[in-house]
Design an enzyme around this catalytic site. Structure first.
Site, PDB file in Angstrom:
ATOM      1  N   HIS A 268       0.866  -1.188   0.000  1.00 18.41           N
ATOM      2  CA  HIS A 268       0.000   0.000   0.000  1.00 18.41           C
ATOM      3  C   HIS A 268       0.901   1.237   0.000  1.00 18.41           C
ATOM      4  O   HIS A 268       1.576   1.491  -0.982  1.00 18.41           O
ATOM      5  CB  HIS A 268      -0.939  -0.104   1.207  1.00 18.41           C
ATOM      6  CG  HIS A 268      -2.062   0.883   1.242  1.00 18.41           C
ATOM      7  ND1 HIS A 268      -2.437   1.639   0.167  1.00 18.41           N
ATOM      8  CD2 HIS A 268      -2.924   1.227   2.254  1.00 18.41           C
ATOM      9  CE1 HIS A 268      -3.460   2.412   0.501  1.00 18.41           C
ATOM     10  NE2 HIS A 268      -3.767   2.181   1.764  1.00 18.41           N
ATOM     11  N   HIS A 307      -2.736  -2.336  -9.978  1.00 18.79           N
ATOM     12  CA  HIS A 307      -3.648  -1.709  -9.019  1.00 18.79           C
ATOM     13  C   HIS A 307      -4.917  -2.529  -8.950  1.00 18.79           C
ATOM     14  O   HIS A 307      -5.362  -3.056  -9.970  1.00 18.79           O
ATOM     15  CB  HIS A 307      -3.983  -0.276  -9.465  1.00 18.79           C
ATOM     16  CG  HIS A 307      -4.506   0.554  -8.359  1.00 18.79           C
ATOM     17  ND1 HIS A 307      -5.840   0.542  -8.003  1.00 18.79           N
ATOM     18  CD2 HIS A 307      -3.885   1.398  -7.505  1.00 18.79           C
ATOM     19  CE1 HIS A 307      -5.997   1.357  -6.979  1.00 18.79           C
ATOM     20  NE2 HIS A 307      -4.839   1.883  -6.650  1.00 18.79           N
ATOM     21  N   ASP A 363       2.625   5.281  -7.104  1.00 10.97           N
ATOM     22  CA  ASP A 363       3.892   5.106  -6.393  1.00 10.97           C
ATOM     23  C   ASP A 363       5.096   4.950  -7.304  1.00 10.97           C
ATOM     24  O   ASP A 363       6.229   4.995  -6.840  1.00 10.97           O
ATOM     25  CB  ASP A 363       3.809   3.877  -5.479  1.00 10.97           C
ATOM     26  CG  ASP A 363       2.855   4.112  -4.342  1.00 10.97           C
ATOM     27  OD1 ASP A 363       2.949   5.180  -3.732  1.00 10.97           O
ATOM     28  OD2 ASP A 363       2.013   3.242  -4.073  1.00 10.97           O
TER      29      ASP A 363
HETATM   30  N1  ACO Z   1       4.395  -7.236 -10.892  1.00 15.10           N
HETATM   31  C1  ACO Z   1       4.247  -8.442 -11.489  1.00 15.10           C
HETATM   32  N2  ACO Z   1       3.064  -9.096 -11.547  1.00 15.10           N
HETATM   33  C2  ACO Z   1       2.004  -8.502 -10.969  1.00 15.10           C
HETATM   34  C3  ACO Z   1       2.084  -7.254 -10.344  1.00 15.10           C
HETATM   35  C4  ACO Z   1       3.341  -6.608 -10.320  1.00 15.10           C
HETATM   36  N3  ACO Z   1       3.501  -5.415  -9.752  1.00 15.10           N
HETATM   37  N4  ACO Z   1       0.878  -6.905  -9.853  1.00 15.10           N
HETATM   38  C5  ACO Z   1       0.059  -7.922 -10.167  1.00 15.10           C
HETATM   39  N5  ACO Z   1       0.738  -8.882 -10.851  1.00 15.10           N
HETATM   40  C6  ACO Z   1       0.172 -10.095 -11.434  1.00 15.10           C
HETATM   41  C7  ACO Z   1      -0.102 -11.150 -10.372  1.00 15.10           C
HETATM   42  O1  ACO Z   1       1.004 -12.007 -10.184  1.00 15.10           O
HETATM   43  C8  ACO Z   1      -1.299 -11.855 -10.948  1.00 15.10           C
HETATM   44  O2  ACO Z   1      -0.834 -12.695 -11.967  1.00 15.10           O
HETATM   45  P1  ACO Z   1      -1.558 -14.129 -12.214  1.00 15.10           P
HETATM   46  O3  ACO Z   1      -2.950 -13.789 -12.632  1.00 15.10           O
HETATM   47  O4  ACO Z   1      -0.740 -14.766 -13.271  1.00 15.10           O
HETATM   48  O5  ACO Z   1      -1.492 -14.846 -10.898  1.00 15.10           O
HETATM   49  C9  ACO Z   1      -2.087 -10.735 -11.625  1.00 15.10           C
HETATM   50  O6  ACO Z   1      -1.093  -9.752 -11.987  1.00 15.10           O
HETATM   51  C10 ACO Z   1      -3.137 -10.111 -10.736  1.00 15.10           C
HETATM   52  O7  ACO Z   1      -2.509  -9.696  -9.543  1.00 15.10           O
HETATM   53  P2  ACO Z   1      -3.205  -9.647  -8.127  1.00 15.10           P
HETATM   54  O8  ACO Z   1      -2.178  -9.765  -7.062  1.00 15.10           O
HETATM   55  O9  ACO Z   1      -4.349 -10.620  -8.108  1.00 15.10           O
HETATM   56  O10 ACO Z   1      -3.817  -8.195  -8.149  1.00 15.10           O
HETATM   57  P3  ACO Z   1      -4.351  -7.427  -6.896  1.00 15.10           P
HETATM   58  O11 ACO Z   1      -5.445  -6.557  -7.378  1.00 15.10           O
HETATM   59  O12 ACO Z   1      -4.646  -8.334  -5.767  1.00 15.10           O
HETATM   60  O13 ACO Z   1      -3.098  -6.559  -6.425  1.00 15.10           O
HETATM   61  C11 ACO Z   1      -1.559  -4.829  -6.141  1.00 15.10           C
HETATM   62  C12 ACO Z   1      -2.952  -5.206  -6.643  1.00 15.10           C
HETATM   63  C13 ACO Z   1      -1.385  -5.224  -4.668  1.00 15.10           C
HETATM   64  C14 ACO Z   1      -1.413  -3.312  -6.210  1.00 15.10           C
HETATM   65  C15 ACO Z   1      -0.506  -5.525  -7.024  1.00 15.10           C
HETATM   66  O14 ACO Z   1      -0.652  -5.122  -8.364  1.00 15.10           O
HETATM   67  C16 ACO Z   1       0.917  -5.292  -6.525  1.00 15.10           C
HETATM   68  O15 ACO Z   1       1.395  -6.013  -5.656  1.00 15.10           O
HETATM   69  N6  ACO Z   1       1.624  -4.255  -7.079  1.00 15.10           N
HETATM   70  C17 ACO Z   1       2.930  -3.923  -6.614  1.00 15.10           C
HETATM   71  C18 ACO Z   1       2.822  -3.141  -5.329  1.00 15.10           C
HETATM   72  C19 ACO Z   1       2.336  -1.737  -5.547  1.00 15.10           C
HETATM   73  O16 ACO Z   1       2.766  -1.026  -6.453  1.00 15.10           O
HETATM   74  N7  ACO Z   1       1.413  -1.288  -4.663  1.00 15.10           N
HETATM   75  C20 ACO Z   1       0.874   0.068  -4.704  1.00 15.10           C
HETATM   76  C21 ACO Z   1      -0.585   0.034  -4.992  1.00 15.10           C
HETATM   77  S1  ACO Z   1      -1.208   1.655  -5.156  1.00 15.10           S
HETATM   78  C22 ACO Z   1      -1.372   2.228  -3.585  1.00 15.10           C
HETATM   79  O17 ACO Z   1      -1.540   1.545  -2.636  1.00 15.10           O
HETATM   80  C23 ACO Z   1      -1.276   3.662  -3.443  1.00 15.10           C
END
Ligand code: ACO
Length: 442
Positions: A268, A307, A363
């Site tokens: 987050h 996201h 971010d």
């Molecule tokens: N890098 C690589 N793969 C990713 C990423 C990433 N940053 N984000 C998602 N994926 C992939 C997952 O592995 C998943 O792949 P799969 O379907 O093959 O298993 C798919 O994309 C969906 O991902 P989820 O984790 O189900 O998506 P979710 O909506 O739960 O997560 C999140 C969203 C937490 C923001 C995620 O994209 C992430 O971890 N990003 C990196 C951390 C980040 O930048 N957080 C800031 C968010 S914005 C904020 O809080 C202000």
């Protein structure tokens, strides 16, 4: 003729149920009537991370994730970032409308007069370890404020809610700056109410021996724009934490402390810190393909990408990219920006990221700006918490006034052991045999 209802057939019993649809949603409580027998507690919705469950009706922030749209109270984020300032945007978020001149001046005055904190807070900060993470200090000090303002318990009193809102928005920069100065071993700087909200914050952070700190206007405005972009983001992790905790009718300081704690996590508010660490680890443009490969194979994540709601370019990331250029004119170019730009270019051409709709989020670039402005990475989530306070307070007030809200108490699907009898310790299996059984839960 179309009807705003959903008809469900329970194939276990052959019974049909008609459930109302309102605002394109069904109430999962309506599923409870779906039973196989009288003893059955009824059907529940299973949604472990609330990915498809609305927990409130809200008038504050609208996100259209597929189109990359973000609006506060109907106003597009792009217009606010260009024309407004943080305190005016905070007013809009908290009160619902943009202020006229008179009300804006009163609001500014009302927030500013609350920028001081009780001297005991200073002593409290002093007692943290020299290397305490400022976000940990913020969680503690915001929570501690509840002990200074017992009147905050009167959450159903409008005047009390207004007062706590002004206090929190006014005090957050001071607490944040104290946390920073503590980590640097520097004396605390008291608020300078002649300066703007962000100008004063910069003064409390960076003032040294000069009699009056003069913030650089470009950096002051850049921070103000970043604050506008972070002011609210509807039901994100920290806002959900705040609403959940506040639903117990605890005071706003305790609820905001919970929100700050949620914001501390790397998925987050800690993500921009994680972005900088990732960019530093990558180290050069040459090594990007190697890292992209790792991220795709599930070895780490491309931080600052993806996201829960945006399945398009995060509109805030676009604005931040522009702010970065302005800041670099003053501070000099942060070399990490070149790695970030190339990483973005490669990722946005790669099928893995394209097919999963993973775009840069807020971010991805904010940390690079903060670093160029002289903030240590540990301060990044703190810089998020300050402006988000206006959003949290608006969400809190909305929750408190909402007659449909009750104490948040989700259901679970119990998959553990059935009833069993207590076994005295001497009769339990030997430790080596139990190791596997307990390791799952720790
Ligand atoms: N890098 C690589 N793969 C990713 C990423 C990433 N940053 N984000 C998602 N994926 C992939 C997952 O592995 C998943 O792949 P799969 O379907 O093959 O298993 C798919 O994309 C969906 O991902 P989820 O984790 O189900 O998506 P979710 O909506 O739960 O997560 C999140 C969203 C937490 C923001 C995620 O994209 C992430 O971890 N990003 C990196 C951390 C980040 O930048 N957080 C800031 C968010 S914005 C904020 O809080 C202000």
């Amino acid at each position: 003729m179309s009807k705003d209802t959903l008809t469900i057939t329970d194939n276990r019993t052959g019974k049909q149920y008609e459930i109302p649809i309102e605002h394109n949603a069904i109430r999962t409580a309506d599923l409870r009537q779906i039973k196989t027998s009288v003893e059955d507690a009824g059907l529940v919705g299973y949604d472990p991370a609330l990915t498809n469950t609305a927990t409130c009706k809200s008038k504050i922030t609208c996100i259209v994730g597929d189109k990359g749209i973000l609006r506060y109270r109907g106003y597009p984020i792009e217009e606010l970032a260009e024309k407004s300032n943080y305190l005016e945007t905070a007013y809009l978020i908290v009160k619902g409308e943009l202020p006229d001149r008179k009300h804006f001046e009163m609001w500014k005055q009302n927030v500013t007069i609350h920028s001081m904190v009780h001297e005991n807070i200073k002593k409290f900060v002093d007692e943290f370890r020299y290397d305490a993470h400022p976000m940990g200090i913020l969680v503690g000090t915001v929570g501690a404020l509840s002990t200074f303002y017992p009147d905050a318990k009167d959450i159903f009193d409008l005047e009390s809610r207004r007062l706590q809102t002004r206090r929190l928005i006014g005090k957050l920069p001071t607490l944040a700056a104290f946390a920073y100065r503590h980590s640097r071993g520097l004396p605390y700087v008291y608020p300078d109410n002649d300066l703007s909200y962000t100008g004063n914050f910069l003064s409390m952070l960076f003032k040294m021996t000069e009699l009056k700190y003069q913030p650089n206007p470009v950096l002051e405005r850049a921070l103000d724009v970043l604050f506008i972009l972070h002011a609210d983001h509807e039901q994100n992790c920290s806002t959900n934490a705040l609403r959940s905790v506040a639903s117990s009718q605890v005071d706003a300081y305790s609820a905001v402390a919970a929100a700050v704690a949620a914001l501390y996590g790397p998925l987050h508010g800690g993500a921009n810190e994680a972005v900088i660490r990732m960019l530093m680890e990558i180290g050069s443009v040459k090594r990007i393909p190697e890292y992209i490969k790792k991220f795709k194979s599930g070895e780490g994540r491309l931080m600052g990408f993806g996201h829960r709601v945006y399945k398009n370019y995060d509109p805030r990331a676009k604005i931040i990219k522009r702010v970065a250029d302005e800041v670099f004119q003053v501070t000099g170019r942060n070399p990490l920006i070149d790695i970030a730009l190339e990483l973005e270019r490669i990722a946005l051409e790669d099928d893995y990221f394209v097919s999963r709709k993973l775009y840069p989020n807020v971010d991805f670039y904010s940390g690079i700006i903060y670093q160029a402005m002289g903030f240590p990475v540990t301060m990044f989530p703190v810089l998020f918490a300050i402006p988000r306070t206006s959003g949290w307070m608006a969400q809190w007030a909305e929750l408190v006034r909402d007659p449909e809200q009750k104490i948040t108490r989700p259901r679970q699907i119990y998959i553990g052991e059935g009833a069993r009898s207590y076994v005295p310790i001497a009769q339990r299996p030997q430790p080596d045999m139990r190791e596997d059984a307990v390791s799952e839960s720790i």
